[in-house]
Design an enzyme around this catalytic site. Structure first.
Site, PDB file in Angstrom:
ATOM      1  N   GLU A  53       9.937 -42.811 -65.688  1.00 46.73           N
ATOM      2  CA  GLU A  53       9.554 -42.944 -67.038  1.00 46.73           C
ATOM      3  C   GLU A  53      10.183 -42.248 -67.965  1.00 46.73           C
ATOM      4  O   GLU A  53      11.193 -42.548 -69.039  1.00 46.73           O
ATOM      5  CB  GLU A  53       8.220 -42.982 -67.312  1.00 46.73           C
ATOM      6  CG  GLU A  53       7.940 -43.698 -68.696  1.00 46.73           C
ATOM      7  CD  GLU A  53       6.267 -43.395 -69.137  1.00 46.73           C
ATOM      8  OE1 GLU A  53       5.403 -42.927 -68.387  1.00 46.73           O
ATOM      9  OE2 GLU A  53       5.993 -43.462 -70.432  1.00 46.73           O
TER      10      GLU A  53
ATOM     11  N   SER B  30       2.833 -40.590 -71.828  1.00 47.25           N
ATOM     12  CA  SER B  30       3.339 -41.431 -70.781  1.00 47.25           C
ATOM     13  C   SER B  30       2.410 -42.562 -70.513  1.00 47.25           C
ATOM     14  O   SER B  30       1.242 -42.441 -70.774  1.00 47.25           O
ATOM     15  CB  SER B  30       3.400 -40.375 -69.493  1.00 47.25           C
ATOM     16  OG  SER B  30       3.382 -41.118 -68.431  1.00 47.25           O
TER      17      SER B  30
ATOM     18  N   GLU C 155     -13.266 -41.840 -68.354  1.00 48.98           N
ATOM     19  CA  GLU C 155     -12.113 -42.733 -67.931  1.00 48.98           C
ATOM     20  C   GLU C 155     -12.383 -43.781 -67.348  1.00 48.98           C
ATOM     21  O   GLU C 155     -11.761 -44.869 -67.681  1.00 48.98           O
ATOM     22  CB  GLU C 155     -11.128 -41.395 -67.484  1.00 48.98           C
ATOM     23  CG  GLU C 155      -9.739 -42.561 -67.258  1.00 48.98           C
ATOM     24  CD  GLU C 155      -8.885 -41.583 -66.251  1.00 48.98           C
ATOM     25  OE1 GLU C 155      -9.529 -40.817 -65.494  1.00 48.98           O
ATOM     26  OE2 GLU C 155      -7.837 -41.636 -66.376  1.00 48.98           O
TER      27      GLU C 155
ATOM     28  N   LYS D 279     -13.261 -37.639 -66.522  1.00 46.43           N
ATOM     29  CA  LYS D 279     -12.956 -38.499 -65.639  1.00 46.43           C
ATOM     30  C   LYS D 279     -14.110 -39.682 -65.435  1.00 46.43           C
ATOM     31  O   LYS D 279     -13.991 -40.868 -64.927  1.00 46.43           O
ATOM     32  CB  LYS D 279     -12.493 -38.320 -64.010  1.00 46.43           C
ATOM     33  CG  LYS D 279     -11.390 -37.365 -63.892  1.00 46.43           C
ATOM     34  CD  LYS D 279     -10.239 -37.937 -63.859  1.00 46.43           C
ATOM     35  CE  LYS D 279      -8.866 -36.959 -63.935  1.00 46.43           C
ATOM     36  NZ  LYS D 279      -7.725 -37.478 -64.128  1.00 46.43           N
TER      37      LYS D 279
ATOM     38  N   GLU E 193      -9.523 -50.426 -69.851  1.00 44.58           N
ATOM     39  CA  GLU E 193      -8.193 -50.982 -69.360  1.00 44.58           C
ATOM     40  C   GLU E 193      -8.002 -50.502 -67.840  1.00 44.58           C
ATOM     41  O   GLU E 193      -6.850 -50.737 -67.181  1.00 44.58           O
ATOM     42  CB  GLU E 193      -7.093 -50.579 -69.987  1.00 44.58           C
ATOM     43  CG  GLU E 193      -7.063 -49.216 -70.292  1.00 44.58           C
ATOM     44  CD  GLU E 193      -7.977 -48.625 -71.736  1.00 44.58           C
ATOM     45  OE1 GLU E 193      -8.870 -49.323 -72.045  1.00 44.58           O
ATOM     46  OE2 GLU E 193      -7.670 -47.494 -72.366  1.00 44.58           O
TER      47      GLU E 193
ATOM     48  N   CYS F  59      -2.335 -37.126 -67.297  1.00 44.16           N
ATOM     49  CA  CYS F  59      -3.218 -37.211 -66.365  1.00 44.16           C
ATOM     50  C   CYS F  59      -4.403 -36.679 -66.690  1.00 44.16           C
ATOM     51  O   CYS F  59      -5.311 -37.125 -65.926  1.00 44.16           O
ATOM     52  CB  CYS F  59      -2.734 -36.159 -65.446  1.00 44.16           C
ATOM     53  SG  CYS F  59      -0.862 -36.198 -64.886  1.00 44.16           S
TER      54      CYS F  59
ATOM     55  N   CYS G 236      -6.747 -28.078 -64.244  1.00 47.75           N
ATOM     56  CA  CYS G 236      -8.078 -28.691 -63.566  1.00 47.75           C
ATOM     57  C   CYS G 236      -8.808 -27.580 -62.713  1.00 47.75           C
ATOM     58  O   CYS G 236      -9.970 -27.806 -62.587  1.00 47.75           O
ATOM     59  CB  CYS G 236      -7.581 -29.821 -62.644  1.00 47.75           C
ATOM     60  SG  CYS G 236      -6.392 -30.939 -63.441  1.00 47.75           S
TER      61      CYS G 236
ATOM     62  N   GLU H  28       6.210 -41.200 -63.565  1.00 49.75           N
ATOM     63  CA  GLU H  28       6.335 -40.454 -64.572  1.00 49.75           C
ATOM     64  C   GLU H  28       7.815 -39.928 -64.628  1.00 49.75           C
ATOM     65  O   GLU H  28       8.288 -39.902 -65.711  1.00 49.75           O
ATOM     66  CB  GLU H  28       5.194 -39.379 -64.885  1.00 49.75           C
ATOM     67  CG  GLU H  28       5.002 -38.823 -66.362  1.00 49.75           C
ATOM     68  CD  GLU H  28       3.541 -38.050 -66.213  1.00 49.75           C
ATOM     69  OE1 GLU H  28       2.440 -38.549 -66.051  1.00 49.75           O
ATOM     70  OE2 GLU H  28       3.564 -36.804 -66.468  1.00 49.75           O
TER      71      GLU H  28
END
Lengths: 607, 165
Positions: free
Chosen positions: A281, A341, A383, A380, A388, A321, A537, A278
Site C-alpha cells: 500500500e 492505511s 474493534e 480490540k 465493517e 494496527c 502493545c 501495508e
C-alpha cells in the site's frame, strides 16, 4: 547534592527530588496509594504523609521536595495513626466485597490495608456512588469501587491526551466520569484501557469475555479457533510468577490446546501478512504520487506487482494496527483519515481468513467457526464490534480476551502453566517471521515494513545492523529516522535517490503531535507508525499489571530476542504467507485481499 | 391569530447568544486557563450552562467535555439547570441554622417539590442554599431575589411565596 535525615539515617539527596524519591533510593519504604511514578504525583490520597521537623502539619512525601538538612520521620505514632485513619475513611466509602472481587489478589488498596495493619473499620456510613457503567464494548467502570485516586485521570488526560475521564462534582459527591450524564460507551474514549492498567482497585476493568469463551469451548457444534498477539507471549508468564521479560510462546500454545481450543493460530502470521499488504500500500501511494507528478508512466507501473487500483497518493501513510489509535484519530483528526492505511489490524485479518480460507480448506461452515483473539489490548474488544469487521454478515472475530483474562482462564482450568511443555502453533496460520514478533513493541511495525519495502525496491537487505533500525528502537515518545533508496531495481527507478523520512510514536499524545504537523502541512514524513499505548502493545491496556518503564524494557527485550531467534526475519519470506497468496489471495492489495483484509474509517465527533 | 408564536425570535436569540459567546472565547484568546471566566460569561449570556453550551465551549477551545463538565459541576456558582424567575436563597449559616434554617429549607423543598439547585417545572422558583448572608440578627433568614425575609416561619411559607409570580 545535599544531606538530610530520614529516620535517624543520614542520606544524600539531589535537588528536585521529593522526600519519597530520596527514601526509595535509600531503601526506606513509605507506603503510597495514588502515587504512580512519572505519571501521577498529586498528593491526592495523603497515605504517604511523613513528619518533617519544623513543619506544622504532616507532609505528603510524594509532592514535598527534599531540602538541605531536612529531618524526616516516616513511621512515628502520629504518622501511623494518620495513615490508618485515612485508610479507614477511604474504606468507609468502598464496598468490602473483597472475597468475591476479581481484583482481590492484586488490589493495591487491600494490600495497603495489610501494610498499614488496619484491623478495624470504624466509619461505616453513607456511600457516595453506585454506578456501574457497562456501556463501553471494552471497559467497565464500577464507580462503587473507585477510591478517587485520579491515576486514570492523569493517564487519560496527560499521557493519552484523550480526556474521557475527569473528576466531576465535589466533596462527597465527587466521581470520576466522562461528565454530564454521559456513559463511557458514548463518550470520546479511545478504549485504549490504559486506565484499567493503572487503576489500583476494581473500578476500571476490561469487559469480561471469559464467560462467552468458556461457553463456546463447551459447545460441541462449534470449532473454536484461537490466536495470540505478538505482545502476549512476553507478558503472560508474569501472572504465574515468572519475571517480566520471560517468553512463554510455547507454554501459551500448550495451555490453549489444553483449554480445548480446536486450532491454536498465531496473530504473528497475519502480522507478516499485514507487512505485505501495508508495504505494498505504501509503495502504491508512492507510485501514485510519482504517476501524478509524471515521474513514472502507467506502462512502467504496470510491470510492478502493485495493487490493481492504486491508492490515493496521500502521505505520510500511518499504520492502522492499533484500534485505540484508530478511534482516537476518528474523533480528533477526522479530516486526515485518508492518511491511515486501509489495512485491518492483524487479528481481524486472521479472523477473516479463518472464516473463509481455513473454513474452505477444512470444509467447515463458517457459521460454526468461533474465533477468539488473545490480545494485550482492550480496544480490540471494541474493534470487533465495528460493523465493517464482518464478511458476508459473519463477524471476523467473535471474542477478544485480554492477556489478563487468559491468565485467569488458565488458572481456572487448573493448568499448571509454569510446568507446561513448549508446543508449536497449528498450521496453516501458525508460522511467523521475526518481523512479525516485533509488532508487539513501539517501532516494530515500522521496522518490519522497512525490512520488506526496502528489499522489494532495491533487492538488498535493509542496511542496518541485525536488521534493527536503531533510531526507532526504545521507549521515547517520538522517534524518527531516514534512509535513502539507492541502486534500486530498474523497475523502481522512479524511487532512485528518494530519501524517506519516517516517524514512530506510541501513546496518543505523541500521535497528536505528529498529526498536528500533518494538519499544519509541515509533516516531512512518508510513513508514520502510531501505537495507541506508551511503549506499544507490550504495555497495552490488557496486559498484566503492574506496568512501568522497567517492565516495559524487559518485555521489549524479550520481543527483540524472539525476533533474533527466528530463522526467517522478513515477512515476505514467510513460506506460509507465500502459499496463502498463491492459493487464495492472489496479489497484495488484489481483489480478494482488499475485500477481506482492508477496511474503512468513520468520522466521529470530538466532544 | 392574535396569539403570536415567538419561536422565531427564540432561534434568533440563541444564534445571537452563541455569537456573543464565541466573541467572549476569542476575547479570552481561547486559552484553557481562562475557562472559568468564559464559563462565567457563558452563564451570564444563557442564564445557565446546559450540555449544548458546554459542548460548544469544548469544541471551540479544543477541551475534553469531561474537563469542562468537571469545572461546571465543581463550582456551585455554575448551574446546568435553567434558573427560575425568582431565586430563593435559604441561609444555613450558623445563626440561621440553629434557629431553624434547616426546617425552613425542608419545608420549602416539600412545598416546591424540588431539591437544592433545582428549578420548579413552571420556572417560577429556583432553590439555593447560602452559608451566611450576613443577616444573623434576622435568623432564620431567606433571601428571595434581593429581598431578605426575616425570622421565617416554616409553617407560613405560602404567604411569603405568594408575593412572587
Amino acid at each position: 547534592m545535599f544531606t538530610m535525615t530520614i529516620n535517624q539515617q543520614q542520606v544524600t539527596a539531589r535537588a528536585g527530588e521529593t522526600i519519597l524519591e530520596v527514601a526509595k533510593r535509600n531503601h526506606i519504604q513509605i507506603p503510597t496509594l495514588c502515587h504512580l511514578e512519572g505519571i501521577h504525583q498529586l498528593g491526592a490520597c495523603r497515605i504517604c504523609v511523613v513528619e518533617v521537623e519544623g513543619a506544622k502539619s504532616l507532609m505528603a512525601s510524594c509532592v514535598t521536595p527534599a531540602t538541605d538538612g531536612m529531618v524526616v520521620r516516616t513511621h512515628t505514632p502520629k504518622v501511623r495513626k494518620a495513615r490508618k485513619v485515612l485508610y479507614e475513611l477511604m474504606l468507609s466509602d468502598h464496598p468490602t466485597d473483597c472475597l468475591h472481587c476479581a481484583r482481590s489478589n492484586d488490589c493495591e488498596f487491600r494490600q495497603l490495608g495489610e501494610v498499614l495493619q488496619v484491623d478495624v473499620s470504624r466509619f461505616a456510613g453513607q456511600r457516595s456512588k453506585n454506578l456501574v457503567d457497562t456501556s463501553s464494548a471494552a471497559i467497565v467502570r464500577d464507580n462503587n469501587k473507585c477510591i478517587l485516586c485520579r491515576r486514570c485521570v492523569s493517564v487519560c488526560n496527560e499521557i493519552q491526551g484523550v480526556g474521557a475521564l475527569n473528576a466531576q462534582n465535589r466533596g462527597f459527591g465527587t466521581s470520576i466520569s466522562p461528565g454530564g450524564d454521559l456513559l463511557l460507551g458514548s463518550a470520546v474514549c479511545a478504549a485504549c484501557g490504559q486506565c484499567t492498567l493503572v487503576c489500583p482497585v476494581n473500578a476500571l476493568k476490561e469487559k469480561d469475555a471469559t464467560e462467552m469463551v468458556w461457553n463456546a469451548l463447551a459447545d460441541p457444534e462449534l470449532t473454536v479457533v484461537v490466536q495470540t498477539a505478538p505482545a502476549v507471549r512476553a507478558a503472560l508468564g508474569e501472572p504465574f510468577g515468572m519475571p517480566p521479560g520471560t517468553l512463554v510462546t510455547g507454554k501459551m500454545a500448550a495451555a490453549l490446546r489444553r483449554m480445548g481450543f480446536d486450532a491454536v493460530f498465531d496473530t504473528n502470521f497475519t502480522a507478516d501478512l499485514t507487512i505485505l499488504e501495508e508495504g505494498y500500500e505504501l509503495l502504491g501511494r508512492l507510485a501514485a504520487g510519482a504517476l501524478a507528478s509524471g515521474a513514472v508512466t502507467r506502462e512502467q507501473l504496470d510491470k510492478l506487482n502493485l495493487p490493481g487500483h492504486l491508492p490515493a497518493p496521500v502521505l505520510p501513510m500511518i499504520t492502522s494496527c492499533s484500534p485505540g489509535w484508530i478511534k482516537y484519530a476518528e474523533h480528533f483528526y477526522s479530516p486526515y483519515l485518508d492518511h491511515l492505511s486501509s489495512c485491518k489490524s492483524p487479528h481481524m485479518m486472521l479472523g477473516a481468513l479463518t472464516k473463509t480460507w481455513y473454513a474452505q480448506k477444512q470444509g467447515i461452515d463458517p457459521k460454526r467457526l468461533y474465533v477468539v483473539s488473545v490480545m494485550p489490548c482492550t480496544a480490540k474488544k471494541y474493534e470487533v464490534t465495528r460493523p465493517e469487521m464482518a464478511t458476508d454478515g459473519i463477524a471476523n472475530v467473535d471474542a477478544v480476551l485480554t492477556t489478563r483474562e487468559l491468565a485467569h482462564m488458565i488458572r481456572e482450568a487448573g493448568i499448571d502453566f509454569v510446568h507446561l511443555p513448549d508446543e508449536p502453533f497449528d498450521s496453516p496460520m501458525g508460522q511467523s517471521t521475526g518481523a512479525a514478533d516485533i509488532f508487539g513493541v513501539t517501532g516494530g511495525v515500522m521496522e518490519a515494513a522497512l525490512r520488506t519495502v526496502y528489499e522489494v525496491v532495491t533487492g538488498r537487505e535493509l542496511p542496518f545492523e541485525k536488521l534493527h533500525v536503531q533510531p526507532i528502537v526504545g521507549l521515547e515518545r517520538i522517534k524518527t529516522a531516514s534512509f535513502q533508496f539507492a541502486d534500486v531495481k530498474p523497475e523502481w527507478s522512479f524511487l532512485e535517490g528518494v530519501t524517506a523520512q519516517i516517524a514512530v510514536t506510541s501513546g496518543l499524545a505523541g500521535a497528536a503531535h505528529l498529526l498536528d504537523e500533518i494538519a499544519a502541512g509541515k509533516s516531512p514524513y512518508v510513513f508514520i507508525e502510531v501505537m495507541g499505548c506508551p511503549g506499544g502493545c507490550i504495555s497495552g491496556g490488557g496486559q498484566p499489571r503492574p506496568v512501568n518503564d522497567e517492565v516495559r524494557r524487559k518485555r521489549l527485550e524479550a520481543i527483540y530476542r524472539e525476533d533474533e531467534g527466528k530463522p526467517i526475519r522478513k515477512s515476505h519470506e514467510n513460506p506460509d504467507i507465500k502459499t496463502l497468496y498463491s492459493e487464495f489471495l492472489g496479489n497484495p492489495g488484489g481483489h480478494v485481499a482488499h475485500q477481506l483484509l482492508h477496511t474503512c474509517y468513520t468520522v466521529r465527533s470530538r466532544t | 391569530m392574535d396569539q403570536q408564536c415567538d419561536c422565531q425570535t427564540a432561534v434568533i436569540d440563541e444564534q445571537k447568544a452563541y455569537q456573543t459567546l464565541l466573541q467572549v472565547i476569542e476575547d479570552y484568546d481561547r486559552k484553557p486557563s481562562n475557562l472559568i471566566q468564559i464559563l462565567h460569561m457563558a452563564q451570564a449570556i444563557f442564564g445557565y450552562l446546559p450540555e449544548t453550551v458546554q459542548r460548544f465551549i469544548c469544541e471551540q477551545m479544543e477541551l475534553p467535555f469531561s474537563e469542562v463538565s468537571g469545572v461546571v459541576s465543581f463550582y456551585s456558582y455554575f448551574t446546568t439547570q435553567p434558573k427560575g424567575r425568582h431565586t430563593i436563597q435559604v441561609c444555613l449559616g450558623t445563626a440561621c441554622y440553629v434557629r431553624g434554617g434547616k426546617k425552613v429549607l425542608d419545608a420549602l423543598k416539600d412545598l416546591l417539590q424540588i431539591d437544592v439547585g433545582e428549578t420548579t417545572a413552571d420556572r417560577r422558583f429556583s432553590l439555593e442554599v447560602k452559608r451566611c448572608i450576613g443577616a444573623c440578627g434576622l435568623a432564620p433568614a431567606v433571601a428571595i431575589d434581593s429581598v431578605v425575609h426575616k425570622r421565617v416561619n416554616p409553617n407560613k411559607l405560602q404567604d411569603m411565596l405568594s408575593q412572587y409570580e
